[in-house]
Design a protein around this motif. Structure first.
Motif, mmCIF file in Angstrom:
data_model
loop_
_atom_site.group_PDB
_atom_site.id
_atom_site.type_symbol
_atom_site.label_atom_id
_atom_site.label_comp_id
_atom_site.label_asym_id
_atom_site.label_seq_id
_atom_site.Cartn_x
_atom_site.Cartn_y
_atom_site.Cartn_z
ATOM 1 N N ASP A 100 0.162 -1.185 0.217
ATOM 2 C CA ASP A 100 -0.076 -0.275 0.236
ATOM 3 C C ASP A 100 0.764 1.710 0.252
ATOM 4 O O ASP A 100 1.387 1.276 1.153
ATOM 5 C CB ASP A 100 -0.889 0.347 1.514
ATOM 6 C CG ASP A 100 -2.094 -1.206 1.240
ATOM 7 O OD1 ASP A 100 -1.740 -1.848 -0.074
ATOM 8 O OD2 ASP A 100 -2.404 -1.119 1.949
ATOM 9 N N LEU A 101 0.829 2.106 -1.007
ATOM 10 C CA LEU A 101 1.246 3.765 -1.671
ATOM 11 C C LEU A 101 0.973 3.929 0.280
ATOM 12 O O LEU A 101 -0.194 4.063 0.835
ATOM 13 C CB LEU A 101 1.042 4.220 -1.800
ATOM 14 C CG LEU A 101 1.526 3.827 -3.478
ATOM 15 C CD1 LEU A 101 0.652 4.820 -4.564
ATOM 16 C CD2 LEU A 101 2.945 3.821 -3.933
ATOM 17 N N LEU A 102 1.572 4.839 0.549
ATOM 18 C CA LEU A 102 1.631 6.068 1.559
ATOM 19 C C LEU A 102 0.409 6.824 1.497
ATOM 20 O O LEU A 102 -0.220 6.707 0.209
ATOM 21 C CB LEU A 102 2.616 6.921 1.552
ATOM 22 C CG LEU A 102 3.750 6.438 1.855
ATOM 23 C CD1 LEU A 102 5.009 7.632 1.701
ATOM 24 C CD2 LEU A 102 4.149 5.971 3.050
ATOM 25 N N GLY A 103 -0.142 6.676 2.796
ATOM 26 C CA GLY A 103 -1.511 7.464 2.943
ATOM 27 C C GLY A 103 -2.761 5.988 2.338
ATOM 28 O O GLY A 103 -4.022 7.164 2.067
ATOM 29 N N HIS A 104 -2.580 5.147 1.783
ATOM 30 C CA HIS A 104 -3.395 4.165 1.054
ATOM 31 C C HIS A 104 -3.267 2.664 1.842
ATOM 32 O O HIS A 104 -2.719 2.731 2.448
ATOM 33 C CB HIS A 104 -3.072 3.779 -0.459
ATOM 34 C CG HIS A 104 -3.348 5.409 -1.430
ATOM 35 N ND1 HIS A 104 -2.151 6.106 -1.246
ATOM 36 C CD2 HIS A 104 -4.210 5.657 -2.115
ATOM 37 C CE1 HIS A 104 -2.425 7.109 -2.313
ATOM 38 N NE2 HIS A 104 -3.612 6.518 -3.168
ATOM 39 N N GLY A 105 -4.534 2.198 1.927
ATOM 40 C CA GLY A 105 -4.710 0.505 2.535
ATOM 41 C C GLY A 105 -4.694 1.232 4.095
ATOM 42 O O GLY A 105 -4.640 2.188 4.825
ATOM 43 N N ASP A 143 -13.577 8.363 4.619
ATOM 44 C CA ASP A 143 -13.364 9.978 5.297
ATOM 45 C C ASP A 143 -12.251 9.784 6.057
ATOM 46 O O ASP A 143 -11.312 8.852 6.329
ATOM 47 C CB ASP A 143 -15.330 9.334 5.851
ATOM 48 C CG ASP A 143 -14.511 8.120 6.624
ATOM 49 O OD1 ASP A 143 -13.858 7.516 7.032
ATOM 50 O OD2 ASP A 143 -15.647 7.569 6.801
ATOM 51 N N GLY A 144 -12.397 10.688 7.090
ATOM 52 C CA GLY A 144 -11.189 10.858 7.790
ATOM 53 C C GLY A 144 -10.075 10.496 7.374
ATOM 54 O O GLY A 144 -9.576 12.053 6.551
ATOM 55 N N GLU A 145 -9.341 10.370 8.246
ATOM 56 C CA GLU A 145 -7.596 11.073 7.246
ATOM 57 C C GLU A 145 -7.515 10.204 6.198
ATOM 58 O O GLU A 145 -6.499 10.196 5.210
ATOM 59 C CB GLU A 145 -6.697 9.878 8.126
ATOM 60 C CG GLU A 145 -6.264 11.079 9.964
ATOM 61 C CD GLU A 145 -5.693 11.839 9.414
ATOM 62 O OE1 GLU A 145 -4.505 12.147 8.591
ATOM 63 O OE2 GLU A 145 -6.223 13.144 9.648
ATOM 64 N N ASP A 146 -8.250 8.967 5.414
ATOM 65 C CA ASP A 146 -8.226 8.082 4.915
ATOM 66 C C ASP A 146 -8.560 9.508 3.806
ATOM 67 O O ASP A 146 -8.240 9.465 2.185
ATOM 68 C CB ASP A 146 -9.370 7.220 4.216
ATOM 69 C CG ASP A 146 -8.257 6.016 5.216
ATOM 70 O OD1 ASP A 146 -7.615 5.837 5.366
ATOM 71 O OD2 ASP A 146 -9.296 4.662 5.476
ATOM 72 N N GLN A 147 -9.382 10.366 3.625
ATOM 73 C CA GLN A 147 -9.691 11.065 2.666
ATOM 74 C C GLN A 147 -8.801 12.042 2.858
ATOM 75 O O GLN A 147 -8.439 13.046 1.244
ATOM 76 C CB GLN A 147 -11.478 11.422 2.833
ATOM 77 C CG GLN A 147 -12.101 12.881 2.021
ATOM 78 C CD GLN A 147 -12.162 12.806 0.398
ATOM 79 O OE1 GLN A 147 -11.766 11.562 0.418
ATOM 80 N NE2 GLN A 147 -12.926 13.379 0.098
ATOM 81 N N LYS A 148 -8.788 12.704 3.765
ATOM 82 C CA LYS A 148 -7.063 13.402 3.671
ATOM 83 C C LYS A 148 -5.986 13.186 2.369
ATOM 84 O O LYS A 148 -6.152 14.093 1.457
ATOM 85 C CB LYS A 148 -7.059 13.946 4.970
ATOM 86 C CG LYS A 148 -7.822 14.987 5.583
ATOM 87 C CD LYS A 148 -7.666 15.096 6.848
ATOM 88 C CE LYS A 148 -8.365 16.315 7.288
ATOM 89 N NZ LYS A 148 -8.160 16.015 9.334
#
Length: 243
Positions: free
Chosen positions: A31-36, A153-158
């Motif tokens: 998973d890339l940074l900020g993904h998964g 949503d939340g951090e995932d969305q950001k």
């Protein structure tokens, strides 16, 4: 080993058809940074952050040399990695890559980023770009899976917005690309509206050691909808490695 890099807003599971096909090979998805399941806490993300992530991962796993496969922004990461670490690559495969986008093409992506910033649903728009209508009608589970992945949503969305903004505003370093010597396969779907055949042909032309393949009737996620064609072409390319 074959290492796969996924696209914006997705995760390593997008490569399931490839992992199943290449079961006799050593494969790596992440998973890339900020993904998964991979966190990311900085305010902005740069392409170099992703390059460093891949470099750190392969060092940690003691992978000295490997075949690299990238999709969409994963292809842009792969190109930058190839420019910095050519000695680590046996081959490079780039699927559905944007290249030399004109102002209109770039603005279309920026408009989608702005919709996502407003928390407007973008999954239906994405599905139209990613898959043919016929495929989605026959595969409702795929539709549900990818709608779920894109509903954040939340951090995932950001983190999704950070990555999507990077992708929207990314500028090709053409001189850097022209210095890459790695054997490269450039592939895209014949009806991909965002990463067009024209873009891939131009990219293949600028790379020193490249061949271009068009996947018939493939849209953006041809690696899933046309997985047999994509997988066979990747394997042929890898097997014919003169090294």
């Amino acid at each position: 080993p074959i290492v796969f890099i996924h696209g914006v807003g997705l995760d390593r599971k997008m490569w399931t058809p490839q992992i199943n096909y290449f079961s006799n090979y050593s494969t790596l998805t992440y998973d890339l940074l900020g993904h998964g399941k991979t966190p990311f806490e900085k305010e902005k993300i740069k392409i170099q952050d992703y390059v460093e992530q891949l470099q750190s991962l392969t060092e940690l796993l003691n992978i000295d040399k490997f075949h690299l496969v990238g999709f969409s922004i994963g292809s842009l990461i792969a190109l930058n990695f190839a420019a910095d670490f050519q000695q680590k690559l046996s081959s490079l495969t780039l699927i559905a890559t944007t290249y030399k986008r004109n102002a209109k093409q770039r603005q279309e992506v920026i408009d989608r980023v702005n919709l996502a910033k407003l928390n407007k649903p973008i999954s239906q728009l994405a599905m139209k770009r990613w898959f043919t209508d016929e495929y989605l009608k026959k595969n409702p589970i795929i539709y549900e899976e990818f709608t779920k992945i894109l509903t954040k949503d939340g951090e995932d969305q950001k983190n999704f917005i950070k990555a999507y903004e990077l992708f929207a505003h990314y500028k090709d370093d053409i001189e850097k690309i022209k210095k890459i010597n790695t054997r490269t396969l450039v592939m895209t779907g014949s009806i991909d509206p965002g990463s067009t055949p024209e873009m891939s042909k131009n990219l293949s032309s600028d790379l020193k050691n490249s061949q271009y393949i068009e996947i018939n009737k493939g849209k953006h996620l041809c690696s899933i909808e046309c997985s047999d064609d994509v997988n066979i072409n990747i394997e042929k390319f890898i097997i014919n490695d003169p090294n």
